[in-house]
Write a protein that holds these residues in place. Sequence first.
Motif, short mmCIF file in Angstrom:
data_model
loop_
_atom_site.label_atom_id
_atom_site.label_comp_id
_atom_site.label_asym_id
_atom_site.label_seq_id
_atom_site.Cartn_x
_atom_site.Cartn_y
_atom_site.Cartn_z
N SER A 1 0.87 -1.18 0.00
CA SER A 1 0.00 0.00 0.00
C SER A 1 0.90 1.23 0.00
CB SER A 1 -0.89 -0.01 1.25
OG SER A 1 -1.18 1.30 1.69
N THR A 2 0.64 2.19 -0.85
CA THR A 2 1.49 3.40 -0.89
C THR A 2 1.43 4.15 0.44
OG1 THR A 2 -0.32 4.63 -1.91
CG2 THR A 2 1.39 3.77 -3.40
N GLN B 1 -1.25 -2.18 -6.30
CA GLN B 1 -1.20 -2.39 -4.85
C GLN B 1 -1.72 -3.79 -4.54
OE1 GLN B 1 -1.73 1.67 -2.44
NE2 GLN B 1 -3.61 1.06 -3.45
N ARG C 1 -5.75 -0.04 0.67
CA ARG C 1 -6.67 0.07 1.81
C ARG C 1 -7.60 1.25 1.68
NH1 ARG C 1 -4.65 1.80 6.16
NH2 ARG C 1 -2.50 2.23 5.60
N GLY C 2 -8.82 1.06 2.18
CA GLY C 2 -9.74 2.17 2.39
C GLY C 2 -9.81 2.42 3.90
N ARG C 3 -10.86 3.13 4.33
CA ARG C 3 -11.02 3.36 5.76
C ARG C 3 -11.36 2.05 6.46
NH1 ARG C 3 -15.77 6.82 6.29
NH2 ARG C 3 -16.36 5.72 4.41
N ARG D 1 -10.83 -1.48 5.04
CA ARG D 1 -11.53 -2.02 3.87
C ARG D 1 -10.54 -2.07 2.71
NH1 ARG D 1 -15.96 2.51 4.65
NH2 ARG D 1 -17.26 1.56 6.24
N ARG D 2 -10.88 -2.85 1.69
CA ARG D 2 -9.95 -3.01 0.57
C ARG D 2 -10.15 -1.89 -0.46
NH1 ARG D 2 -7.13 -7.42 -0.28
NH2 ARG D 2 -7.06 -6.99 -2.50
N ASP E 1 -9.29 -1.94 -4.43
CA ASP E 1 -8.81 -2.85 -5.46
C ASP E 1 -8.75 -2.17 -6.82
OD1 ASP E 1 -8.56 -5.21 -3.86
OD2 ASP E 1 -10.76 -5.28 -3.78
N ASN F 1 -15.30 11.05 2.00
CA ASN F 1 -14.01 10.92 1.30
C ASN F 1 -14.11 10.34 -0.12
OD1 ASN F 1 -14.84 8.43 2.35
ND2 ASN F 1 -12.79 7.61 2.19
N LYS G 1 -19.08 5.63 -7.70
CA LYS G 1 -17.82 6.09 -7.08
C LYS G 1 -16.65 5.72 -7.99
CE LYS G 1 -15.00 5.02 -2.96
NZ LYS G 1 -15.05 4.67 -1.53
N ASN H 1 -9.95 5.63 -10.19
CA ASN H 1 -10.11 4.62 -11.25
C ASN H 1 -10.08 5.35 -12.59
OD1 ASN H 1 -10.69 2.88 -9.13
ND2 ASN H 1 -12.91 3.06 -9.40
C1 BT5 Z 1 -11.74 4.86 0.39
O1 BT5 Z 1 -12.12 4.19 1.52
O2 BT5 Z 1 -12.46 5.13 -0.53
C2 BT5 Z 1 -10.27 5.26 0.37
C3 BT5 Z 1 -9.50 4.64 -0.76
C4 BT5 Z 1 -8.07 5.13 -0.78
C5 BT5 Z 1 -7.22 4.36 -1.75
C6 BT5 Z 1 -5.83 4.93 -1.86
S1 BT5 Z 1 -4.95 4.23 -3.18
C7 BT5 Z 1 -3.46 4.90 -2.64
C8 BT5 Z 1 -3.49 4.83 -1.12
N1 BT5 Z 1 -2.92 3.60 -0.64
C9 BT5 Z 1 -3.84 2.83 -0.02
O3 BT5 Z 1 -3.62 1.71 0.48
N2 BT5 Z 1 -5.03 3.47 -0.02
C10 BT5 Z 1 -4.95 4.77 -0.65
P1 BT5 Z 1 -13.62 3.82 1.89
O4 BT5 Z 1 -14.50 5.03 1.85
O5 BT5 Z 1 -13.54 3.07 3.18
O6 BT5 Z 1 -14.08 2.88 0.71
C11 BT5 Z 1 -13.67 1.56 0.61
C12 BT5 Z 1 -14.76 0.83 -0.14
O7 BT5 Z 1 -14.76 1.26 -1.51
C13 BT5 Z 1 -14.56 -0.69 -0.21
O8 BT5 Z 1 -15.14 -1.32 0.92
C14 BT5 Z 1 -15.28 -1.07 -1.49
O9 BT5 Z 1 -16.66 -1.21 -1.26
C15 BT5 Z 1 -15.11 0.18 -2.37
N3 BT5 Z 1 -14.03 0.02 -3.37
C16 BT5 Z 1 -12.90 -0.72 -3.30
N4 BT5 Z 1 -12.13 -0.54 -4.38
C17 BT5 Z 1 -12.81 0.36 -5.17
C18 BT5 Z 1 -12.55 0.95 -6.44
N5 BT5 Z 1 -11.44 0.71 -7.13
N6 BT5 Z 1 -13.48 1.82 -6.93
C19 BT5 Z 1 -14.62 2.11 -6.26
N7 BT5 Z 1 -14.93 1.57 -5.06
C20 BT5 Z 1 -14.03 0.71 -4.52
#
Ligand code: BT5
Length: 287
Positions: free
Chosen positions: A48-49, A75, A79-81, A84-85, A87, A138, A150, A176
């Motif tokens: 993860s960056t 990656q 990670r998300g919040r 969460r993943r 991808d 976010n 999204k 994306n």
């Molecule tokens: C986010 O969390 O939306 C924050 C994402 C941040 C990603 C960046 S990439 C560079 C940096 N390094 C990391 O490891 N992370 C950051 P949240 O609001 O919790 O949303 C997560 C949810 O979005 C997941 O549970 C999925 O349902 C959905 N999701 C996962 N991958 C997705 C994608 N590519 N496009 C849209 N939705 C996605």
Amino acid sequence: MRWFFCLGAPYYYFSGDDMDDLRETAVQQVITTHWLGRSYRYFPSVGSTNDLLKEAADRRLSQLPAGTVFLTDYQRQGRGRLNRRWDSPAGSSLLLSVLFRPAWPAEQANWLTMLACLAGAEAVEEIAGLSVHVKWPNDLVVNVQNSWHKFGGLLLEGNLGDDGRLQSAILGIGINVNVPVDQLPETSFPATSLLAIKGRPVSRLALLQHLFQRLETRYELADSGQSPQSAWTRRMMNVNKRVGIVQADGTDEISGVVTGTDEWGQLQLRDDDGKLHTFAAGDVTLH
Ligand code: BT5
């Protein structure tokens, strides 16, 4: 024409032109910022960056300059919040983390997420000509045929000093860009990409250049005391809409009408009894 291949990536991704090259030399040649992204590292593949930049910042303490960017093409554990993943197929997206050293009071930390959402929205509008909205707290979203999708997310991780101020903060940004429709993740809130919406690839390099410029400008405005709140509220997808909000601590969903955010970016919602609730974090569902 180049092929990307990242170890651990589930498949190859075909990249059509050099506007997709995000390695150091290509990026340094096009960016127009003064400090953001001037310290820049590209990695073909990482966990993860955010984790990698956090480790580097911890190891080198104050030596890593504000505005340092780590970016990757793939990656393994994005990670998300709440862990969460996040991808993304290899070579398809913008996946980066930016180091800030704001020395702002803790309650101002959320400005970073807000200003980065605004910067992302403005860059995508400039490059792809789309009308971009934000979903609290976010997310970057677009309305496609009357349905919200999204295409980007922000992940802020901060470090408070003994004085209660934000010593350092790492802002993760995932957008994306050229994810093919059949490789979008299956998510409860529908996912999309700029490619899926536009029907043609978008230059990741050009988008990155605009993102850096917008991010630097928006950060400097916030650092001089100008809140991103009014610009943020104008872009919110659910102002005056009826929503439910669930908080991370698992308390019952509260429903009501979104009135906006306060100065610090906390969501404000008026329930059916007219009572105003303020939320620092949580997940919002449109009713
Ligand atoms: C986010 O969390 O939306 C924050 C994402 C941040 C990603 C960046 S990439 C560079 C940096 N390094 C990391 O490891 N992370 C950051 P949240 O609001 O919790 O949303 C997560 C949810 O979005 C997941 O549970 C999925 O349902 C959905 N999701 C996962 N991958 C997705 C994608 N590519 N496009 C849209 N939705 C996605």
